[in-house]
Structure formats: structure tokens, C-alpha cells
Design a protein around this motif. Structure first.
Motif, PDB file in Angstrom:
ATOM      1  N   ALA A 197       7.145   4.267  -4.863  1.00 13.62           N
ATOM      2  CA  ALA A 197       8.510   3.752  -4.745  1.00 13.62           C
ATOM      3  C   ALA A 197       9.128   3.628  -6.130  1.00 13.62           C
ATOM      4  O   ALA A 197       8.432   3.289  -7.097  1.00 13.62           O
ATOM      5  N   PRO A 198      10.433   3.896  -6.272  1.00 13.67           N
ATOM      6  CA  PRO A 198      11.047   3.895  -7.596  1.00 13.67           C
ATOM      7  C   PRO A 198      11.214   2.513  -8.214  1.00 13.67           C
ATOM      8  O   PRO A 198      11.562   2.406  -9.385  1.00 13.67           O
ATOM      9  N   GLY A 199      10.968   1.455  -7.461  1.00 15.06           N
ATOM     10  CA  GLY A 199      11.110   0.110  -8.000  1.00 15.06           C
ATOM     11  C   GLY A 199      10.741  -0.936  -6.958  1.00 15.06           C
ATOM     12  O   GLY A 199      10.149  -0.610  -5.920  1.00 15.06           O
ATOM     13  N   ARG A 200      11.095  -2.192  -7.220  1.00 17.43           N
ATOM     14  CA  ARG A 200      10.695  -3.306  -6.360  1.00 17.43           C
ATOM     15  C   ARG A 200      11.903  -4.051  -5.789  1.00 17.43           C
ATOM     16  O   ARG A 200      11.824  -5.217  -5.456  1.00 17.43           O
ATOM     17  N   ARG A 201      13.012  -3.341  -5.681  1.00 18.81           N
ATOM     18  CA  ARG A 201      14.213  -3.937  -5.110  1.00 18.81           C
ATOM     19  C   ARG A 201      14.227  -3.647  -3.612  1.00 18.81           C
ATOM     20  O   ARG A 201      14.357  -2.490  -3.192  1.00 18.81           O
ATOM     21  N   VAL A 202      14.118  -4.695  -2.786  1.00 22.22           N
ATOM     22  CA  VAL A 202      13.896  -4.551  -1.348  1.00 22.22           C
ATOM     23  C   VAL A 202      15.093  -5.063  -0.557  1.00 22.22           C
ATOM     24  O   VAL A 202      15.620  -6.148  -0.826  1.00 22.22           O
TER      25      VAL A 202
ATOM     26  N   TYR B 178      18.936   0.215  -2.975  1.00 27.66           N
ATOM     27  CA  TYR B 178      17.627  -0.436  -3.034  1.00 27.66           C
ATOM     28  C   TYR B 178      16.530   0.614  -3.183  1.00 27.66           C
ATOM     29  O   TYR B 178      16.719   1.795  -2.875  1.00 27.66           O
ATOM     30  N   ASP B 179      15.373   0.141  -3.621  1.00 25.98           N
ATOM     31  CA  ASP B 179      14.215   1.016  -3.771  1.00 25.98           C
ATOM     32  C   ASP B 179      13.409   1.117  -2.475  1.00 25.98           C
ATOM     33  O   ASP B 179      12.764   2.131  -2.218  1.00 25.98           O
ATOM     34  N   ILE B 180      13.441   0.050  -1.697  1.00 25.07           N
ATOM     35  CA  ILE B 180      12.681  -0.022  -0.443  1.00 25.07           C
ATOM     36  C   ILE B 180      13.544  -0.732   0.591  1.00 25.07           C
ATOM     37  O   ILE B 180      14.165  -1.755   0.296  1.00 25.07           O
ATOM     38  N   VAL B 181      13.569  -0.193   1.802  1.00 26.51           N
ATOM     39  CA  VAL B 181      14.201  -0.874   2.935  1.00 26.51           C
ATOM     40  C   VAL B 181      13.131  -1.099   3.994  1.00 26.51           C
ATOM     41  O   VAL B 181      12.363  -0.181   4.322  1.00 26.51           O
TER      42      VAL B 181
ATOM     43  N   ARG C  78      22.096   5.913   2.883  1.00 30.05           N
ATOM     44  CA  ARG C  78      23.163   5.716   1.888  1.00 30.05           C
ATOM     45  C   ARG C  78      22.841   4.575   0.928  1.00 30.05           C
ATOM     46  O   ARG C  78      23.306   4.572  -0.209  1.00 30.05           O
ATOM     47  N   HIS C  79      22.042   3.603   1.380  1.00 26.83           N
ATOM     48  CA  HIS C  79      21.762   2.420   0.563  1.00 26.83           C
ATOM     49  C   HIS C  79      20.406   2.486  -0.134  1.00 26.83           C
ATOM     50  O   HIS C  79      19.946   1.480  -0.674  1.00 26.83           O
ATOM     51  N   LEU C  80      19.776   3.648  -0.129  1.00 25.08           N
ATOM     52  CA  LEU C  80      18.509   3.830  -0.841  1.00 25.08           C
ATOM     53  C   LEU C  80      18.733   4.605  -2.133  1.00 25.08           C
ATOM     54  O   LEU C  80      19.523   5.552  -2.171  1.00 25.08           O
ATOM     55  N   ASN C  81      18.013   4.206  -3.171  1.00 29.10           N
ATOM     56  CA  ASN C  81      17.979   4.988  -4.398  1.00 29.10           C
ATOM     57  C   ASN C  81      17.231   6.297  -4.150  1.00 29.10           C
ATOM     58  O   ASN C  81      16.436   6.402  -3.206  1.00 29.10           O
ATOM     59  N   PRO C  82      17.452   7.321  -4.994  1.00 28.14           N
ATOM     60  CA  PRO C  82      16.682   8.564  -4.852  1.00 28.14           C
ATOM     61  C   PRO C  82      15.180   8.275  -4.829  1.00 28.14           C
ATOM     62  O   PRO C  82      14.679   7.466  -5.609  1.00 28.14           O
ATOM     63  N   ASN C  83      14.491   8.900  -3.892  1.00 25.99           N
ATOM     64  CA  ASN C  83      13.048   8.720  -3.665  1.00 25.99           C
ATOM     65  C   ASN C  83      12.706   7.333  -3.129  1.00 25.99           C
ATOM     66  O   ASN C  83      11.529   6.950  -3.100  1.00 25.99           O
TER      67      ASN C  83
ATOM     68  N   LYS D  35       0.833  -1.206   0.000  1.00 23.12           N
ATOM     69  CA  LYS D  35       0.000   0.000   0.000  1.00 23.12           C
ATOM     70  C   LYS D  35       0.866   1.255   0.000  1.00 23.12           C
ATOM     71  O   LYS D  35       0.616   2.202  -0.754  1.00 23.12           O
ATOM     72  N   GLU D  36       1.899   1.264   0.828  1.00 19.29           N
ATOM     73  CA  GLU D  36       2.742   2.451   0.936  1.00 19.29           C
ATOM     74  C   GLU D  36       3.590   2.661  -0.316  1.00 19.29           C
ATOM     75  O   GLU D  36       3.806   3.800  -0.745  1.00 19.29           O
ATOM     76  N   MET D  37       4.076   1.572  -0.922  1.00 21.07           N
ATOM     77  CA  MET D  37       4.899   1.745  -2.127  1.00 21.07           C
ATOM     78  C   MET D  37       4.066   2.277  -3.293  1.00 21.07           C
ATOM     79  O   MET D  37       4.564   3.037  -4.118  1.00 21.07           O
ATOM     80  N   ASP D  38       2.804   1.901  -3.343  1.00 21.92           N
ATOM     81  CA  ASP D  38       1.919   2.452  -4.374  1.00 21.92           C
ATOM     82  C   ASP D  38       1.519   3.891  -4.049  1.00 21.92           C
ATOM     83  O   ASP D  38       1.508   4.760  -4.929  1.00 21.92           O
ATOM     84  N   ARG D  39       1.228   4.126  -2.797  1.00 28.01           N
ATOM     85  CA  ARG D  39       0.770   5.443  -2.353  1.00 28.01           C
ATOM     86  C   ARG D  39       1.843   6.505  -2.551  1.00 28.01           C
ATOM     87  O   ARG D  39       1.555   7.622  -2.989  1.00 28.01           O
ATOM     88  N   PHE D  40       3.097   6.130  -2.270  1.00 27.12           N
ATOM     89  CA  PHE D  40       4.181   7.109  -2.329  1.00 27.12           C
ATOM     90  C   PHE D  40       5.150   6.841  -3.475  1.00 27.12           C
ATOM     91  O   PHE D  40       6.235   7.410  -3.521  1.00 27.12           O
TER      92      PHE D  40
END
Length: 248
Positions: A35-40, A101-104, A129-134, A28-33
């Protein structure tokens, strides 16, 4: 806290854990906000239960945990499903050598096992440091109410045919901290006898205000703070607090 023996009965103890609710929250949160991708990156992944469920839903997942035994169980479980994913033994407050990553995620109140505010701040900085932009950081923690009114000086018991436990919780040395003294009795089906496992765990939490301040200092936008899987803002008696944050 060792998890050396507990790792091999952990899934039995967590059979009723709300994994589906955590995944629903993530999706829900990745769709709502957006997320730049599905790499977790699944921090404190334990036996990989959440990671494996995400893999089955098409996410690209990396698991990190401090316990070698937990990671061994995670790898074995994934193999039984015909799956595999990268697993690293690291302290979440000292992330090193990982890609972006896109999501942590840090679910199941795992952040509360860090024993100092400095470790929490280091964790947020390392994740940034380990997150992609946005990229998004999603996690939950015990509330201060949970520590002081639900856990404090309580004894919890559970008894089934193959496993039982006695769990005593005491006031820790720091504010909003709890020490858990756990004794498990696990059936050895070969001998018919019960093996005794003892674990000592510490957990510590902080006010919502402090956590939000540390996140902002680390560079995050705090997008949402909710409680108890409701999607609503925390109340005085909320027990589990959820944060959704974005790397600026």
C-alpha cells in the motif's frame, strides 16, 4: 434500517466481533501488496471500533457512516481515548468531497446493506476516485451460501443480564437477499425496566464472479479473493468472502 436506537447498544452486541482479525487482514494485505501509505478511509465505520484501533496503531483514519447516531458514538468513544478523527455522514454509494486515501476498508459485511447492484457499482467507482494510485480496497461480504443456507428462515436468540434479542431472518425479494427482523430488550439501569427496540434490516449479496467483474469494470486489479479469515480460496460452504483490490 435506522440504527437510531441500536447505535447506543451496538458495541455490547458486537463485543465478540473479530476486530483483531480484520486488522490483521488489513495489515497483512497492505504489506503483501505494498500500500502506498497508511491513510485509511473506513467506510460504514459504525461506532468507530475498528477506526479507533487503527488510530492506536499509527494509521491516519477517516470514518464514514450513514447513521448520525453511530457517528456520535464513534466521536464520544474516540474522545474518551484522547483521540479524534474526521467523521462524515455519507452513503458509501455517493461519496463526495473527500480527499484521497491509501487504503479503503468496508468490513463487517457492510457492503451487503446496499440494496441494488447499481449501488454496489457506484460504491466501487466512488472508492476508485478517492484512492491514491496503487491504493488498496479491502472488504468482505456474506457469501451466497451464507444467505441461502445459514440465515434463511432462521431464528437467533441471545440473553444476558442487561440485553437480550430475538433475531428472525427471512427470504428477501431479490436473489441472495435476507430480511432481518430484530427485537432487542435493553435494561434501563435507572428504572430497572427493559426498553424494547425494534429494527428491520435488509442485506443482499452477489456471486463472487459478479463482484469481481464490477471491480474490474470500475478500474481495479483484483489481487486476492479469500474466505473466512483463512487466506484460502472460497469453497462451496464458505460464509465470508474477502476481496483485496488495487487501483491501477
Amino acid at each position: 434500517m435506522s440504527y437510531e436506537q441500536l447505535a447506543y447498544v451496538y458495541d455490547q452486541l458486537m463485543a465478540d466481533a473479530p476486530y483483531d482479525s480484520w486488522i490483521e487482514f488489513l495489515c497483512k494485505e497492505m504489506d503483501r501488496f505494498q500500500a502506498p501509505g497508511r491513510r485509511v478511509l473506513d467506510l460504514a465505520c459504525g461506532t468507530g471500533e475498528l477506526s479507533i484501533r487503527l488510530l492506536k496503531q499509527g494509521f491516519e483514519v477517516t470514518g464514514v457512516d450513514m447513521s448520525e447516531d453511530m457517528l456520535a458514538v464513534a466521536a464520544e468513544k474516540a474522545g474518551e481515548e484522547g483521540l479524534s478523527f474526521p467523521l462524515f455522514q455519507q452513503d458509501m454509494s455517493q461519496l463526495d468531497g473527500l480527499p484521497s486515501y491509501d487504503i479503503v476498508t468496508i468490513f463487517c459485511d457492510s457492503l451487503n446493506y446496499l440494496e441494488s447492484s447499481e449501488a454496489v457499482k457506484q460504491t466501487f467507482s466512488g472508492i476508485y476516485r478517492h484512492l491514491n494510485p496503487n491504493g488498496l480496497l479491502l472488504f468482505d461480504v456474506h457469501s451466497t451460501y451464507q444467505m441461502d443456507h445459514v440465515f434463511l428462515d432462521q431464528t437467533f436468540t441471545w440473553n444476558e443480564d442487561k440485553i437480550a434479542y430475538i433475531w428472525n431472518s427471512f427470504q428477501g425479494e431479490e436473489p441472495y437477499s435476507i430480511e432481518h427482523d430484530l427485537t432487542f430488550f435493553v435494561l434501563d439501569e435507572n428504572s430497572g425496566q427493559y426498553n424494547r427496540i425494534e429494527e428491520f434490516h435488509k442485506q443482499r449479496t452477489y456471486s463472487v464472479h459478479d463482484i469481481e467483474h464490477w471491480l474490474v469494470t470500475a478500474g481495479f486489479d483484483v489481487l486476492s479473493i479469500t474466505a473466512d479469515f483463512t487466506g484460502e480460496s472460497p469453497e462451496a460452504t464458505s460464509q465470508r468472502i474477502f476481496f483485496t483490490c488495487r487501483k491501477k
